[in-house]
Design a protein around this motif. Structure first.
Motif, PDB file in Angstrom:
ATOM      1  N   GLN A   2       2.393   1.753  -3.394  1.00  0.00           N
ATOM      2  CA  GLN A   2       1.422   2.286  -4.352  1.00  0.00           C
ATOM      3  C   GLN A   2       1.233   3.788  -4.136  1.00  0.00           C
ATOM      4  O   GLN A   2       1.127   4.560  -5.089  1.00  0.00           O
ATOM      5  CB  GLN A   2       0.081   1.563  -4.223  1.00  0.00           C
ATOM      6  CG  GLN A   2      -0.904   1.987  -5.317  1.00  0.00           C
ATOM      7  CD  GLN A   2      -2.263   1.375  -5.166  1.00  0.00           C
ATOM      8  OE1 GLN A   2      -2.639   0.946  -4.086  1.00  0.00           O
ATOM      9  NE2 GLN A   2      -3.010   1.335  -6.263  1.00  0.00           N
ATOM     10  N   HIS A   6       1.792  -4.741  -8.749  1.00  0.00           N
ATOM     11  CA  HIS A   6       1.950  -6.132  -8.325  1.00  0.00           C
ATOM     12  C   HIS A   6       2.804  -6.901  -9.322  1.00  0.00           C
ATOM     13  O   HIS A   6       3.708  -7.672  -8.937  1.00  0.00           O
ATOM     14  CB  HIS A   6       0.586  -6.796  -8.182  1.00  0.00           C
ATOM     15  CG  HIS A   6       0.658  -8.194  -7.637  1.00  0.00           C
ATOM     16  ND1 HIS A   6       0.774  -9.302  -8.463  1.00  0.00           N
ATOM     17  CD2 HIS A   6       0.677  -8.669  -6.364  1.00  0.00           C
ATOM     18  CE1 HIS A   6       0.830 -10.388  -7.731  1.00  0.00           C
ATOM     19  NE2 HIS A   6       0.767 -10.041  -6.453  1.00  0.00           N
ATOM     20  N   ALA A  15       0.826  -1.213   0.000  1.00  0.00           N
ATOM     21  CA  ALA A  15       0.000   0.000   0.000  1.00  0.00           C
ATOM     22  C   ALA A  15       0.857   1.258   0.000  1.00  0.00           C
ATOM     23  O   ALA A  15       0.553   2.230  -0.700  1.00  0.00           O
ATOM     24  CB  ALA A  15      -0.934  -0.006   1.207  1.00  0.00           C
ATOM     25  N   LYS A  68      -2.747  -0.866  -9.009  1.00  0.00           N
ATOM     26  CA  LYS A  68      -2.428  -2.046  -8.207  1.00  0.00           C
ATOM     27  C   LYS A  68      -1.923  -3.203  -9.054  1.00  0.00           C
ATOM     28  O   LYS A  68      -0.923  -3.847  -8.715  1.00  0.00           O
ATOM     29  CB  LYS A  68      -3.667  -2.492  -7.417  1.00  0.00           C
ATOM     30  CG  LYS A  68      -4.039  -1.578  -6.264  1.00  0.00           C
ATOM     31  CD  LYS A  68      -5.212  -2.152  -5.487  1.00  0.00           C
ATOM     32  CE  LYS A  68      -5.556  -1.272  -4.284  1.00  0.00           C
ATOM     33  NZ  LYS A  68      -6.708  -1.815  -3.524  1.00  0.00           N
TER      34      LYS A  68
END
Length: 251
Positions: free
Chosen positions: A28, A39, A25, A35
């Motif tokens: 990001q 990832h 988080a 996301k």
């Protein structure tokens, strides 16, 4: 940076020198990447060992360190500087730094400190503004006129109550540094920390790096070590010059 490589660099650049592990988080938030994209990039960076993953947290991988140490300029500089840094440490018993300039910041490339080293904000690979560190001021004093003008035009962020934020005062200090060959910092980057630095110059008096001795204000008197720091910088400069001459004759 819309390319895959650009996005990967965005992820790697999101880590700071003080990070010991950053969650998804937070990464990001720092990168602003979607996301799914983040990832995928994290998975691939872990696979090639540019990142390490510990449970749900990420940190820069050892492969990055190994690649960084192959950088020819910094590696050669560190190899030459280390003996002089060790000698300066033995003379001062305080933390010794070596830094280079990148843009308007100092990047610390190596440091030597004993068990009683001061708690300074510097980290190897970390950055600090030029205007508030002794190493930074030593580099800025010998930098091209355009860079000096850019920095003096501001802003000069205040990091402590003693940070120099007046362009005229900083300009006067820079002129004195060129004349004296050393720069000082008195609690300008961190409260309680003082420092003395000198530039490592090439044959044209262009700054390659700068070396400093740093300690707590309670016990360290930077003025008394100015000659030693200046001598260490001159020794690094002379050794680099000799190596350069030898390399040129072997071409």
């Amino acid at each position: 940076m819309n390319t895959v490589l650009g996005k990967a660099m965005t992820v790697l650049s999101a880590f700071t020198a003080d990070d010991h592990g950053v969650g998804f988080a937070e990464l990001q938030r720092r990168t602003g990447l979607p996301k799914a994209t983040l990832h995928r990039l994290l998975t691939e960076l872990v696979e090639v060992r540019l990142l390490d993953r510990d449970d749900s947290r990420y940190r820069l991988g050892r492969q990055l360190f190994e690649l960084g140490m192959r950088a020819s300029v910094e590696r050669g500089l560190i190899e030459v500087a280390i003996p002089f840094m060790e000698d300066l440490y033995e003379r001062t018993h305080e933390t010794v730094h070596l830094g280079v300039r990148e843009g308007t910041e100092v990047v610390y490339v190596t440091k030597i400190g004993g068990h009683r080293q001061a708690s300074s904000p510097s980290r190897v690979g970390g950055r600090m503004p030029l205007h508030c560190t002794a190493i930074g001021k030593a580099l800025l004093a010998h930098a091209p006129d355009e860079l000096r003008t850019e920095v003096l035009a501001g802003p000069l962020p205040r990091r402590t109550p003693r940070t120099i934020t007046a362009p005229g005062l900083l300009a006067n200090q820079l002129d004195s540094i060129v004349e004296d060959g050393v720069s000082f910092e008195f609690e300008e980057a961190a409260v309680g920390i003082v420092c003395v630095a000198a530039p490592v110059l090439d044959a044209a008096d262009r700054p390659i790096a700068a070396i400093s001795a740093t300690g707590p204000i309670t016990r360290f008197r930077p003025q008394t070590h100015a000659t030693q720091v200046r001598a260490a910088a001159a020794g690094i400069s002379a050794t680099l010059a000799r190596r350069s001459q030898i390399d040129s004759t072997q071409l």
